[in-house]
Design a protein around this motif. Structure first.
Motif, PDB file in Angstrom:
ATOM      1  N   ASP A  21      43.983  68.604  40.489  1.00  0.00           N
ATOM      2  CA  ASP A  21      45.052  69.598  40.400  1.00  0.00           C
ATOM      3  C   ASP A  21      44.418  70.965  40.128  1.00  0.00           C
ATOM      4  O   ASP A  21      43.571  71.086  39.227  1.00  0.00           O
ATOM      5  CB  ASP A  21      45.997  69.215  39.257  1.00  0.00           C
ATOM      6  CG  ASP A  21      47.244  70.086  39.223  1.00  0.00           C
ATOM      7  OD1 ASP A  21      47.126  71.317  39.407  1.00  0.00           O
ATOM      8  OD2 ASP A  21      48.337  69.536  39.001  1.00  0.00           O
ATOM      9  N   TRP A  31      45.538  75.884  47.278  1.00  0.00           N
ATOM     10  CA  TRP A  31      44.854  75.358  46.090  1.00  0.00           C
ATOM     11  C   TRP A  31      44.097  76.481  45.398  1.00  0.00           C
ATOM     12  O   TRP A  31      44.151  76.636  44.173  1.00  0.00           O
ATOM     13  CB  TRP A  31      43.897  74.247  46.512  1.00  0.00           C
ATOM     14  CG  TRP A  31      43.338  73.417  45.388  1.00  0.00           C
ATOM     15  CD1 TRP A  31      43.773  72.201  44.965  1.00  0.00           C
ATOM     16  CD2 TRP A  31      42.222  73.766  44.531  1.00  0.00           C
ATOM     17  NE1 TRP A  31      43.013  71.750  43.905  1.00  0.00           N
ATOM     18  CE2 TRP A  31      42.048  72.698  43.616  1.00  0.00           C
ATOM     19  CE3 TRP A  31      41.368  74.855  44.450  1.00  0.00           C
ATOM     20  CZ2 TRP A  31      41.057  72.697  42.634  1.00  0.00           C
ATOM     21  CZ3 TRP A  31      40.383  74.875  43.458  1.00  0.00           C
ATOM     22  CH2 TRP A  31      40.223  73.799  42.570  1.00  0.00           C
ATOM     23  N   VAL A  69      43.117  75.484  52.573  1.00  0.00           N
ATOM     24  CA  VAL A  69      42.492  75.510  51.242  1.00  0.00           C
ATOM     25  C   VAL A  69      43.029  76.642  50.378  1.00  0.00           C
ATOM     26  O   VAL A  69      42.905  76.603  49.152  1.00  0.00           O
ATOM     27  CB  VAL A  69      40.953  75.632  51.355  1.00  0.00           C
ATOM     28  CG1 VAL A  69      40.373  74.436  52.092  1.00  0.00           C
ATOM     29  CG2 VAL A  69      40.555  76.940  52.025  1.00  0.00           C
ATOM     30  N   MET A 129      40.327  68.857  46.548  1.00  0.00           N
ATOM     31  CA  MET A 129      41.612  68.351  47.029  1.00  0.00           C
ATOM     32  C   MET A 129      41.530  66.862  47.361  1.00  0.00           C
ATOM     33  O   MET A 129      42.424  66.084  47.021  1.00  0.00           O
ATOM     34  CB  MET A 129      42.057  69.151  48.251  1.00  0.00           C
ATOM     35  CG  MET A 129      42.399  70.602  47.951  1.00  0.00           C
ATOM     36  SD  MET A 129      42.654  71.600  49.444  1.00  0.00           S
ATOM     37  CE  MET A 129      44.134  70.838  50.113  1.00  0.00           C
ATOM     38  N   GLU A 130      40.438  66.459  48.036  1.00  0.00           N
ATOM     39  CA  GLU A 130      40.287  65.055  48.408  1.00  0.00           C
ATOM     40  C   GLU A 130      40.080  64.173  47.189  1.00  0.00           C
ATOM     41  O   GLU A 130      40.363  62.970  47.231  1.00  0.00           O
ATOM     42  CB  GLU A 130      39.112  64.904  49.378  1.00  0.00           C
ATOM     43  CG  GLU A 130      39.402  65.509  50.756  1.00  0.00           C
ATOM     44  CD  GLU A 130      38.238  65.354  51.716  1.00  0.00           C
ATOM     45  OE1 GLU A 130      37.097  65.109  51.237  1.00  0.00           O
ATOM     46  OE2 GLU A 130      38.452  65.464  52.939  1.00  0.00           O
TER      47      GLU A 130
END
Length: 312
Positions: free
Chosen positions: A231, A301, A298, A226-227
């Motif tokens: 995608d 995602w 999280v 994510m950081e």
């Protein structure tokens, strides 16, 4: 300077930089009265009048009204008292202007419609007390029942959103979205359900079965993705989710196929609510808090990646 020296209005104008007509107005108003008159009847002013005019000009340039200045010159108020009160007023004006600037920047960047601009302005113009009342109403409406979970209430109240005096464009945008969100009854019901589980620290069945070590590894990998701006539906996300699925499949002695991925997604979906996740993200933004990796949601995602059509 000889204190008996007298000045004409023209001389006062040259020394103070004030227009003759302004000095005449102050004189006619009794703010700075003439000391005497010449033989021809012209007004004359002594050195004290010169000092009063210089102070008057300074205070006027600072935005202090004439009535207050008259009280200062009449020694009813001290300059220090007036300065303190005026500084407080200027602070309020600055906060209003800063907030207005932030709203305008959001409108410019988002291409907001007239209706959205009006709503944004209305919500940000609320006083600190009104903003607190908005959140209190949300809290009461969400957890106001007699059987409300105390831990859940404490958790949500500990993270009360508080728009700063000089918010960034991002904080203004987040506050507007947050204000709309907390007024939604469906969201309140979602928050009530999710907050109870979060406050109690209840683990999902899948979390308990795979163990703390694998869950921490999963969180770390997803946070890193994510950081990095990966995608979950992209090719870059594929190796991340493939590796995680393989590890989970080993624990459950399952084949890491599409069926297993869907089962995993359903397990994690039990605790995930996208609107509640969004609420917490908005709170962090409004409060200007540093993002804490352990609190980053999280599962959104992870669930998306598990349900990627590219999945095995």
């Amino acid at each position: 300077m000889d204190v008996t020296t007298h000045y004409s209005i023209g001389e006062l104008s040259r020394r103070t930089g004030l227009p003759v007509r302004t000095i005449r107005f102050y004189s006619d108003s009794g703010v700075v009265a003439p000391t005497t008159r010449s033989a021809a009847g012209y007004r004359l002013y002594d050195h004290d009048a010169l000092l009063r005019l210089e102070l008057l000009r300074t205070l006027r340039e600072l935005g202090i009204d004439l009535g207050t200045i008259q009280r200062v010159l009449g020694r009813e108020l001290s300059v220090a008292e007036v300065a303190a009160a005026h500084a407080d007023a200027v602070d309020v004006q600055i906060r209003v202007l800063q907030l207005r600037r932030s709203v305008l920047r959001v409108v410019a960047s988002r291409g907001s419609s007239p209706e959205e601009t009006k709503l944004m302005h209305s919500l940000t113009q609320l006083s600190d007390e009104e903003r607190r009342r908005l959140i209190d109403d949300f809290m009461d409406g969400t957890f106001g029942t007699v059987d409300a979970d105390p831990a859940a209430v404490a958790m949500v109240r500990a993270a009360t959103p508080d728009l700063p005096d000089d918010p960034s464009s991002e904080q203004v945008s987040a506050w507007v979205e947050l204000a709309e969100l907390v007024g939604d009854e469906d969201f309140r019901a979602r928050m009530r359900r999710t907050a109870v589980r979060q406050a109690a620290g209840l683990m999902l069945d899948i979390e308990s079965e795979v163990g703390e070590e694998l869950m921490e590894f999963t969180r770390q990998k997803v946070v890193e993705a994510m950081e990095s701006g990966i995608d979950p539906l992209s090719d870059r996300g594929a190796p991340v989710i493939d590796g995680l699925v393989s590890r989970f499949a080993e624990v459950f002695a399952r084949t890491p196929d599409t069926e297993f991925r869907e089962w995993m997604a359903q397990q994690f979906e039990e605790v995930h609510d996208s609107r509640v996740d969004r609420y917490w993200r908005l709170v962090w933004i409004v409060n200007g808090w540093q993002v804490v990796p352990n609190l980053i949601p999280v599962y959104p995602w992870l669930i998306q990646a598990l349900r990627n059509d590219r999945a095995a």
